[in-house]
Enzyme design. Structure first.
Site, PDB file in Angstrom:
ATOM      1  N   ASP A 147      37.584  37.793  46.568  1.00 25.78           N
ATOM      2  CA  ASP A 147      37.829  36.668  45.449  1.00 25.78           C
ATOM      3  C   ASP A 147      38.406  35.379  46.268  1.00 25.78           C
ATOM      4  O   ASP A 147      39.612  35.254  46.676  1.00 25.78           O
ATOM      5  CB  ASP A 147      39.017  36.977  44.375  1.00 25.78           C
ATOM      6  CG  ASP A 147      39.323  35.932  43.541  1.00 25.78           C
ATOM      7  OD1 ASP A 147      39.029  34.973  43.470  1.00 25.78           O
ATOM      8  OD2 ASP A 147      40.405  36.533  42.500  1.00 25.78           O
ATOM      9  N   GLU A 150      42.894  41.677  38.192  1.00 26.30           N
ATOM     10  CA  GLU A 150      41.836  40.725  38.383  1.00 26.30           C
ATOM     11  C   GLU A 150      40.811  41.417  39.079  1.00 26.30           C
ATOM     12  O   GLU A 150      39.546  41.431  38.575  1.00 26.30           O
ATOM     13  CB  GLU A 150      42.036  39.372  39.264  1.00 26.30           C
ATOM     14  CG  GLU A 150      42.937  38.368  38.259  1.00 26.30           C
ATOM     15  CD  GLU A 150      43.669  37.369  38.858  1.00 26.30           C
ATOM     16  OE1 GLU A 150      43.279  37.334  40.202  1.00 26.30           O
ATOM     17  OE2 GLU A 150      44.479  36.650  38.198  1.00 26.30           O
ATOM     18  N   LYS A 178      50.851  29.092  38.021  1.00 25.06           N
ATOM     19  CA  LYS A 178      50.834  30.335  38.323  1.00 25.06           C
ATOM     20  C   LYS A 178      51.369  31.029  39.546  1.00 25.06           C
ATOM     21  O   LYS A 178      51.981  31.929  39.748  1.00 25.06           O
ATOM     22  CB  LYS A 178      49.306  30.896  38.513  1.00 25.06           C
ATOM     23  CG  LYS A 178      48.953  32.362  38.654  1.00 25.06           C
ATOM     24  CD  LYS A 178      47.676  32.676  38.489  1.00 25.06           C
ATOM     25  CE  LYS A 178      47.320  34.085  38.716  1.00 25.06           C
ATOM     26  NZ  LYS A 178      45.646  34.326  38.715  1.00 25.06           N
ATOM     27  N   ASP A 226      41.467  35.307  31.562  1.00 31.37           N
ATOM     28  CA  ASP A 226      41.641  34.973  33.170  1.00 31.37           C
ATOM     29  C   ASP A 226      42.638  33.905  33.121  1.00 31.37           C
ATOM     30  O   ASP A 226      42.010  32.858  32.781  1.00 31.37           O
ATOM     31  CB  ASP A 226      40.339  34.760  33.833  1.00 31.37           C
ATOM     32  CG  ASP A 226      40.169  34.504  35.133  1.00 31.37           C
ATOM     33  OD1 ASP A 226      41.665  34.340  35.665  1.00 31.37           O
ATOM     34  OD2 ASP A 226      39.489  34.140  35.844  1.00 31.37           O
TER      35      ASP A 226
HETATM   36  P1  ADP Z   1      41.037  30.108  40.616  1.00 32.32           P
HETATM   37  O1  ADP Z   1      40.787  31.655  40.713  1.00 32.32           O
HETATM   38  O2  ADP Z   1      41.976  29.650  41.721  1.00 32.32           O
HETATM   39  O3  ADP Z   1      41.661  29.558  39.357  1.00 32.32           O
HETATM   40  P2  ADP Z   1      38.301  29.704  40.537  1.00 32.32           P
HETATM   41  O4  ADP Z   1      37.711  30.722  40.793  1.00 32.32           O
HETATM   42  O5  ADP Z   1      38.182  28.809  39.255  1.00 32.32           O
HETATM   43  O6  ADP Z   1      39.761  29.379  40.984  1.00 32.32           O
HETATM   44  O7  ADP Z   1      37.479  28.398  41.727  1.00 32.32           O
HETATM   45  C1  ADP Z   1      37.807  27.369  41.835  1.00 32.32           C
HETATM   46  C2  ADP Z   1      37.141  26.551  42.956  1.00 32.32           C
HETATM   47  O8  ADP Z   1      35.665  26.913  43.022  1.00 32.32           O
HETATM   48  C3  ADP Z   1      37.169  25.228  43.189  1.00 32.32           C
HETATM   49  O9  ADP Z   1      37.679  24.883  44.492  1.00 32.32           O
HETATM   50  C4  ADP Z   1      35.799  24.787  43.012  1.00 32.32           C
HETATM   51  O10 ADP Z   1      35.566  23.349  43.688  1.00 32.32           O
HETATM   52  C5  ADP Z   1      34.995  25.732  43.376  1.00 32.32           C
HETATM   53  N1  ADP Z   1      33.668  25.929  42.897  1.00 32.32           N
HETATM   54  C6  ADP Z   1      33.073  25.742  41.799  1.00 32.32           C
HETATM   55  N2  ADP Z   1      31.825  25.648  41.304  1.00 32.32           N
HETATM   56  C7  ADP Z   1      31.393  25.698  42.869  1.00 32.32           C
HETATM   57  C8  ADP Z   1      29.957  25.529  43.482  1.00 32.32           C
HETATM   58  N3  ADP Z   1      29.007  25.351  42.622  1.00 32.32           N
HETATM   59  N4  ADP Z   1      30.087  25.735  44.725  1.00 32.32           N
HETATM   60  C9  ADP Z   1      31.054  25.872  45.651  1.00 32.32           C
HETATM   61  N5  ADP Z   1      32.228  25.870  45.136  1.00 32.32           N
HETATM   62  C10 ADP Z   1      32.509  25.577  43.597  1.00 32.32           C
HETATM   63 MG    MG Z   2      40.815  33.323  40.097  1.00 34.83          MG
END
Ligand code: ADP
Ligand code: MG
Length: 604
Positions: free
Chosen positions: A190, A168, A69, A8
């Site tokens: 998502d 995805e 990205k 991913d």
């Molecule tokens: P991306 O697909 O954009 O790379 P992710 O799916 O990795 O993003 O998500 C990242 C986001 O999730 C960040 O804003 C992070 O602060 C939030 N996040 C991660 N863990 C938690 C949690 N336990 N509660 C709320 N938000 C969270």
């Molecule tokens: Mg993502």
């Protein structure tokens, strides 16, 4: 079989997954965070990728690249707005594409993505202790050809052969094994760090087709952080109007504290914080509640729902038509987000797999299948075999049926069989057969301290609860006295998908004989109850029935008894019914009515 890992490659975070012995797993060197932030920083001609680079966003913003990205496969015009906001230099390159300039060096987005992939690959290799050269890489469903090509190019630069580019949302659906389910519609919600995507998938014949997408490239968890930053700033200014927020350091501290508060609020109704601002000479403290946070982010959540409505509208579908809803992205851990999505679609979304990891896990499974592997591991969020308890005569009473989505909760009432019984055994089984001797015993416990009462009077509620991690908690509570006990067990422990398939096959093979065996036991219990009733009012029988009739009754009781020894449930039922007919005249008397009632219960 050469391994094909799943990756991913995210805007905020990247990670890899693959299928190991027990099933799909995110791979990372032991003791390390499995997630690599998609951030890289240039330091004396070298790249530093991941966690270490995140810290540099503050101290070396011009050398530190994030959100690459967003640049992949896109041209200068499309990126005009984006570029203004990025602290690093994005410059036009040939064929209207862009490059990132750091000092005197220039890099294409593919080259930068390749560095992230290289790090993910390196970590996977360390964890697996083998070289990895093939991968399934995921991209958003809306990525166009140029963006997909750029992703392929990045992988190639990182020394990875891309066996497939996977959407995805499709990866997320595969992670939940939805491709194995009946045809239908799947909505994938998502919400990541900086982007929101809603994808509608149509499953037909194990293949997913993306039928509509809608999203917002500027909406995500970062905005939640921003709302909390505003809250902190307001509170701070109320007490210290002199504080300015110009310094990048102050901003960064504020942002970090805001994200920490947000993450803690995902697991508790309120959280205390300390905002350390040494540069201002203060250290304000406070408390934020989930309710306060939810109020602030409500308009943002509403925007995601507006996207959902648009995607559904475009596809000519309604929320109710979705057969499954899947949550993806770190921000869907926020309880307010989950509640809103559940309300919108009117069904419980799949949440059992960490939404951070679900895309990588799906890609890992797809890679495993493409490499020729079998899907012989457990689905991660369904209960594979029925769960229940032993009831009278060794029969298996199912409380939770197979294929129920977790988390799940079911409660049923049971009672005692013997007068003045003060304890009951709760014997927990897993399986698909009718008798517990053909099922797997998972554990047992005794509920003691039931006040002495006639049989059938105590009300014992037995509740089965399977939490999001698959842990089964069985509790029993006698309602009148309040006496209670419980136990925790792991239901699927030690079973593989092929073992489960075997168990299911066996249950089909034995379906008829099992049904007969169960009925034999149940009819036997009915007969025993009838015998007790008849003996209890034998004086009524002597007064109402002729000698011949009484003799007939006795004879039929013997017939039932011998039929109970035979193996034919249907024959036993016929003899019991005949016995019922003979006892009918007894019911016309007051004393006999009690018996009739007993017989009715028995027949019911
Ligand atoms: P991306 O697909 O954009 O790379 P992710 O799916 O990795 O993003 O998500 C990242 C986001 O999730 C960040 O804003 C992070 O602060 C939030 N996040 C991660 N863990 C938690 C949690 N336990 N509660 C709320 N938000 C969270
Ligand atoms: Mg993502």
């Amino acid at each position: 079989m050469e391994r094909i890992i799943g990756i991913d490659l995210g805007t905020t975070n990247s990670l890899a997954a693959t299928v190991i012995e027990d099933g799909p797993e995110v791979v990372a060197p032991s003791g390390e965070n499995p997630i690599t932030p998609s951030v890289l920083t240039r330091s004396s001609g070298n790249w530093i990728v991941g966690e270490a680079a995140v810290a540099q966003r503050l101290t070396a913003p011009e050398q530190t690249v994030y959100s690459v990205k967003r640049l992949m496969g896109r041209d200068v015009e499309e990126l005009a707005e984006e570029i203004k906001e990025l602290p690093y230099a994005v410059i036009p390159a040939q064929r209207k594409l862009v490059k990132v300039r750091i000092g005197t060096e220039e890099f294409t987005p593919q080259e930068l993505s390749a560095e992230i992939l290289r790090e993910v690959k390196r970590r996977a290799e360390t964890a697996l202790d083998e070289t990895v050269s093939k991968a399934v890489i995921t991209v958003p469903a809306y990525f166009d050809d140029a963006q997909r090509q750029a992703t392929r190019a990045a992988a190639k630069l990182a020394g990875l052969e891309v066996v497939r580019i996977l959407n995805e949302p499709t990866a997320a659906a595969i992670a939940y094994g939805l491709d194995e389910r009946k045809d239908g519609y799947v909505a994938v919600y998502d919400l990541g760090g900086g982007t929101f995507d809603l994808s509608l998938l149509k499953l037909s014949g194990k293949l997913f087709k993306v039928i509509a997408t809608h999203g917002d490239t500027r909406l995500g968890g970062d905005d939640f952080d921003r709302e909390l930053m505003t809250l902190l700033r307001e509170r701070l200014l109320a007490e210290h109007p002199e504080v300015t927020f110009e310094r990048a350091e102050t901003q960064q501290r504020l942002r970090k504290t805001a994200e920490e508060i947000k993450i803690r609020l995902s697991g508790s109704p309120e959280t205390a914080y300390t905002l350390e601002l040494p540069e201002c000479g203060i250290m304000p403290q406070g408390l934020v509640t989930q309710a306060e946070f939810e109020e602030r982010i409500a308009p943002l959540i509403e925007r995601t729902l507006a996207s959902c409505r648009k995607a559904l509208g475009a596809a000519g579908l309604t929320a109710e038509q979705m057969d499954e809803v899947v949550l993806v992205g770190g921000s869907t851990v926020v309880p307010g987000v989950r509640k809103a999505v559940e309300r919108f679609f009117g069904r419980k979304p799949h949440v059992a797999i960490d939404p951070y990891k679900v895309v990588a896990i799906g890609a890992g499974i797809q890679g495993h299948l493409l490499a020729g592997g079998r899907r012989d591991f457990l689905l991660l969020d369904v209960i594979p075999l029925a769960l229940g308890i032993e009831t009278l005569g060794g029969t298996f009473s199912k409380l939770i049926t197979a294929n129920t989505t977790i988390p799940a909760e079911v409660a049923e009432m049971f009672t005692t069989n013997v007068d003045n019984q003060t304890a009951i055994d709760v014997n927990i089984y897993q399986g698909e057969r009718e008798l517990v001797e053909d099922c797997r015993n998972l554990g047992r416990f005794k509920l003691r301290g039931i006040p002495p009462m006639p049989a059938g009077l105590p009300l014992v509620e037995v509740a089965f609860r399977v939490d999001a991690n698959g842990l089964l908690i069985v509790s029993a509570k006698e309602q009148r006295s309040g006496t209670a006990a419980e136990i925790e067990v792991i239901p699927s422990h030690g079973l593989t998908q092929s073992e489960i398939d075997h168990i299911l096959e066996e249950s089909f093979d034995h379906a008829i004989s099992d049904f007969n065996a169960r009925q034999l036991i149940e009819f036997g219990q009915t007969a025993a109850r009838m015998f007790r009733g008849i003996e209890q009012c034998w004086t009524v029988a002597e007064a109402t029935l002729s000698t011949e009739e009484r003799q007939e009754l006795r004879t039929q009781m013997d017939v039932v008894r011998s039929s109970m020894q035979g193996g034919d449930a249907a024959a036993l039922k016929r003899q019991i019914d005949a016995l019922g007919e003979l006892t009918r005249p007894l019911a016309d008397t007051a004393m006999g009515r009690a018996v009739l009632e007993e017989l009715q219960i028995a027949a019911g």
